[in-house]
Enzyme design. Structure first.
Site, PDB file in Angstrom:
ATOM      1  N   GLY D   7      -2.032 -10.909   2.154  1.00 13.53           N
ATOM      2  CA  GLY D   7      -2.218 -11.371   3.530  1.00 13.53           C
ATOM      3  C   GLY D   7      -3.413 -10.660   4.119  1.00 13.53           C
ATOM      4  N   LEU D   8      -4.518 -11.372   4.245  1.00 12.11           N
ATOM      5  CA  LEU D   8      -5.771 -10.732   4.684  1.00 12.11           C
ATOM      6  C   LEU D   8      -6.259 -11.337   5.995  1.00 12.11           C
ATOM      7  CD1 LEU D   8      -7.415 -10.615   1.135  1.00 12.11           C
ATOM      8  CD2 LEU D   8      -6.393  -8.690   2.376  1.00 12.11           C
ATOM      9  N   MET D  11      -4.986  -8.856  10.875  1.00 10.45           N
ATOM     10  CA  MET D  11      -4.515  -7.487  10.678  1.00 10.45           C
ATOM     11  C   MET D  11      -4.744  -7.037   9.232  1.00 10.45           C
ATOM     12  SD  MET D  11      -3.399  -6.311  13.586  1.00 10.45           S
ATOM     13  CE  MET D  11      -2.305  -4.922  13.196  1.00 10.45           C
ATOM     14  N   GLY D  12      -4.263  -7.806   8.276  1.00 16.11           N
ATOM     15  CA  GLY D  12      -4.327  -7.401   6.868  1.00 16.11           C
ATOM     16  C   GLY D  12      -5.760  -7.201   6.387  1.00 16.11           C
ATOM     17  N   ASP D  30      -5.007 -13.557  -0.492  1.00 19.23           N
ATOM     18  CA  ASP D  30      -4.658 -14.361   0.683  1.00 19.23           C
ATOM     19  C   ASP D  30      -4.564 -15.812   0.219  1.00 19.23           C
ATOM     20  OD1 ASP D  30      -4.743 -13.996   3.924  1.00 19.23           O
ATOM     21  OD2 ASP D  30      -5.451 -15.991   3.336  1.00 19.23           O
ATOM     22  N   GLY D 124      -3.808  -3.736  17.075  1.00 20.83           N
ATOM     23  CA  GLY D 124      -4.565  -4.966  17.218  1.00 20.83           C
ATOM     24  C   GLY D 124      -5.892  -4.926  16.493  1.00 20.83           C
ATOM     25  N   LYS D 174       8.900  -0.576  16.346  1.00 21.70           N
ATOM     26  CA  LYS D 174       7.804  -1.490  16.671  1.00 21.70           C
ATOM     27  C   LYS D 174       8.281  -2.580  17.634  1.00 21.70           C
ATOM     28  CE  LYS D 174       3.744  -3.438  16.563  1.00 21.70           C
ATOM     29  NZ  LYS D 174       3.802  -4.846  16.368  1.00 21.70           N
ATOM     30  N   HIS D 177       8.442  -1.070  20.972  1.00 17.86           N
ATOM     31  CA  HIS D 177       7.056  -0.897  21.413  1.00 17.86           C
ATOM     32  C   HIS D 177       6.523  -2.195  22.019  1.00 17.86           C
ATOM     33  CE1 HIS D 177       2.747  -1.548  20.619  1.00 17.86           C
ATOM     34  NE2 HIS D 177       2.592  -0.277  20.931  1.00 17.86           N
ATOM     35  N   GLU D 181       5.309  -3.166  25.719  1.00 14.21           N
ATOM     36  CA  GLU D 181       3.979  -3.786  25.888  1.00 14.21           C
ATOM     37  C   GLU D 181       4.065  -5.017  26.793  1.00 14.21           C
ATOM     38  OE1 GLU D 181       1.952  -4.708  22.059  1.00 14.21           O
ATOM     39  OE2 GLU D 181       1.800  -6.734  22.881  1.00 14.21           O
ATOM     40  N   TYR D 182       5.068  -5.858  26.557  1.00 14.56           N
ATOM     41  CA  TYR D 182       5.247  -7.036  27.420  1.00 14.56           C
ATOM     42  C   TYR D 182       5.451  -6.608  28.872  1.00 14.56           C
ATOM     43  CZ  TYR D 182       5.938 -10.562  23.685  1.00 14.56           C
ATOM     44  OH  TYR D 182       5.785 -11.433  22.635  1.00 14.56           O
TER      45      TYR D 182
END
Lengths: 303, 303, 303, 303
Positions: D7-8, D11-12, D30, D124, D174, D177, D181-182
């Site tokens: 998965g690129l 993020m990846g 990917d 991010g 996470k 977290h 964040e929301y």
């Protein structure tokens, strides 16, 4: 530059000190003479025995900075102070006044030729070291006069202070700032309560808040302080689940009603503080009563 | 018509009684033999010593109505009961099961030829006199078989019961009903708390709720009961501010998350019940800690 | 008994009619002469060409009942009307005024010997037939004078009207009533939206709301009306998702802030109305901007 | 150290690049071959034509890091990948999986002797430069093996990564977290909407957010990004008022229901996102219908 600081409490005292350290001349007055004496002895502040005395020590045009509780104390001080001043003098309200009051006061003082500046001040007890974020409302001229003071109080001469608009705009921006602050605090508190409640994982909240300080989306000054405060003890057994609120959170909600804008988060954050102090719980008692009335559900009795 | 009622608690016992009064034959079982004995003695219910005994007393096709707590008790009873039944028999779940469970159970029973009907039941302890509102999910055929029973349990043969959809739809409608119930109760509780809090007017809540029953927009059965309950005592001193919740309120919130629909009122109503039981107040303690950390505000200590 | 009704709109017109049907004498005035003419022709109301004319037609002590929009219209009318009255006369404000205004007006009128009664009025367009629920604030003497009128307007001479307290208490009770009304409406709307959103069950909302009217815990007048309105059409395609609000819902939230009482349901109900009218969606745009800024999430663009 | 990154995407891809820059060997795969080719050409990543190919290129014990959408994509990849691995190999899920899934997967993989680590990843698109905040769940042994990788991905070898608990704890932390964040985002959005709505002051939101970055209580990374994004344009005319949400915000609310903890702010923040996407507005239409039904209020029609 020389000014009078009226009110030398947690905020006013530190601000006087920050000005003095930068070489400004400060005449200080507080209703508690010990506080005046202390600042006078340690920080070379000019002590004033009364507001009139403070005013008398100022050069013309006079600058009087008020750091008083909002509402009556600020109102009365402005009423009392104004007859001692002349056209061209300036009153700064650095407290947390309602912006409607500041608008009214600014207009009233303007009629007498006295300048008024509302300086919403954020930064808490850390402001002495870090500087204060100052949201300033007032005429361009008045703010320009005050610029040297603002440059010292702010974190740097360029950053951390700004004229955001006319009289009232400073306290308006500060009010909204505090509304956001309530929302951010409640966001953290709710999230951490859920972390704590997940007993299965036996999470270390000091570790996680510290971890989040580095690279996460929620990194923030409030998180920095929370992480630090949790290092010592995360059981919080000696802290009562009781959260006061001050005016700005309430005024933010009222502003949202006036504007007709939905602010569920800012409002909930305030209401949770109310809930933390609701020992009576009359609404909850009513719900218990209703459940019993329609469903025959057992009522838990007080002991 | 003859059926077995398994679970003779507050709801099941009254429903058995209502059926018996209408001349139906009811075989009753409860894990508490006293309850069975009482209904048997007073209301001419056929007592069963076990579920197997209840099943054995039924004509074919057998009808077994479960009035049990949702979750494990209902699950286990259906698991235990099913091997005693044959194709063509019917299980009714009149409890407050999660509709996902009902869908799963209905499908599983259908594989064995056993009919299943989920009958969401509202009306509380008043149902014996007034009849129960029954939201029914199931195949048209199964519901038709059950019609005579439903006509007796409902407030009238025509009104107060309906097949609202396939298996699961009955408990879904009941879940939403209870979500709304939570919202209405909280609406009343909040309003009355504000009436009570206006000390200046020294309002009589029993008077006002009674008044609203006549011609106002908020007139409702919950108001009727509240007005009556307040007649005796509106101080509610002996009632603890502690409000339990059952599954449906929670499932309604989860449903709203699954659907992606904002339901702030139904959700707040549930969360206030959580708040009423939050003795620990960890989130509140955190807020107090934060206020101290950034603003130097005094922390209220536990005693 | 004879009184003047000022304001013959949806509420005032119907109330005049209800009084006339009971044999009372009503002098009516409205700024729209057609409305006056119509009531005069059909219902034998005495037409007034002006407020002064209406006052002139009254016996002493004069009774003037105002049914006007709250705020400026009511304020101006009371200012204009008062010089035409004498000590012993009575003004009734049957509109939805803010109770703080009513307290101020009551005190001001009292100085002139003029009686004042605030009559919070609920019942909507059904009041003509069903009667109005009247929450009355005023002195015992004034209310006693008004009793014959209240007994006609209410659903019955005994029920549906009451003196709940001194001047202001009537509008206070009405304000809270409307706050609760908002909460109940939003409870129903949220629940029905979830029913509608569960496409798998293809539920008939007209059926289910009608069903709930019989024996369920949520049975209520609002449900009665909703069930009836959904019979014709439950797609609601021609109704815009746009919900106005009037003053009381807002004042209830402000009251809760003033009292420091958490009212998440009454507040959310109001805020959802705000949200329904928020075409600009500036806050939502900001959220989209932030998501893009930290996470690189795609921003949906306006068309 | 050598590992496979599956998965690129946003993020990846960046995480692979950060590892490569630090001199680690990364085999990348990917489903989009262009992405693979690009990273292979520019960043010296070893390209894999398939997951099997990626696995084949790894030394033993193999380390496979997944950066895939949560839910089905991650589930399927783990199902497909596992038969290619042997006891002692390690799968890392760096995506936003539900922690219940991670617990289940960890247990299932453990039966086969395969290690599992859930690495909740925040930061991010800025993570490539700043490093990623990594909340890690897994056995002490597995995390120790992964330490060199975590030290590179995090902002510094010491800070920004930590083992917070056993398998599942990483994704749990996470999830919370993101819930916070929301809440923080919504706090800012509501406050800024009120600033914007105060037309009288004509406030400059870019100025005020920039100002708050210096010394205020609300200073935070989200504020930094918001201030920067507002510099260019604060009208946001081209941004639609439409806010997606991903799983964690929803799971946080469900967790709060499971724990029975009131989280009004985290919940409201999610619900406002729902509201931003509610084009149908069925609930609002219902409210309009009800208002018309009881009060005769005009209904706004769709155009």
């Amino acid at each position: 530059m020389k000014l009078a600081m009226i009110g030398l409490g947690k905020m006013g005292g530190s601000m006087a000190r920050r000005l003095l350290r930068a070489g400004m001349e400060v005449v200080g007055y507080d209703h508690d003479p010990k506080v005046v004496a202390q600042l006078s002895a340690k920080d070379e502040m000019s002590a004033a025995a009364s507001v009139a005395d403070a005013v008398a020590q100022l050069p013309i045009p006079r600058i009087v900075w008020l750091m008083l509780p909002s509402g009556e104390p600020t109102e009365q001080q402005i009423q009392a102070l104004t007859p001692m001043l002349s056209a061209g003098d300036i009153i700064v309200d650095g407290g947390n006044s309602n912006y409607h009051d500041s608008q009214r006061r600014g207009a009233w003082l303007a009629e007498q030729g006295i300048g008024f500046m509302d300086a919403g001040t954020s930064g808490g007890v850390w402001g002495l070291e870090n500087g204060y974020c100052l949201m300033v409302g007032g005429s361009v001229g008045v703010v320009k006069t005050m610029q040297p003071v603002l440059q010292v109080l702010a974190p740097s001469p360029e950053h951390g202070w700004a004229r955001v608009g006319p009289v009232g705009a400073g306290h308006f921006a500060k009010m909204i700032h505090n509304g956001i602050e309530y929302g951010m605090m409640q966001s953290l508190a709710e999230g951490l309560e859920l972390l704590r409640g997940k007993q299965e994982f036996d999470l270390d909240l000091a570790q996680i808040t510290e971890l989040w300080r580095h690279g996460s989306v929620v990194r923030s000054w409030l998180l920095d302080l929370t992480a630090k405060a949790l290092q010592a003890n995360q059981d919080l057994e000696t802290i009562a689940p009781y959260v006061p609120d001050s005016g700005e959170g309430r005024w933010t909600v009222i502003e949202s009603v006036d504007q007709g804008v939905a602010t569920p988060v800012l409002t909930s954050a305030l209401q949770m503080r109310f809930a933390s102090r609701n020992e009576r719980g009359y609404g909850f008692r009513l719900l218990s009563l209703m459940r019993n009335a329609f469903g025959g559900h057992a009522v838990k009795r007080t002991e």
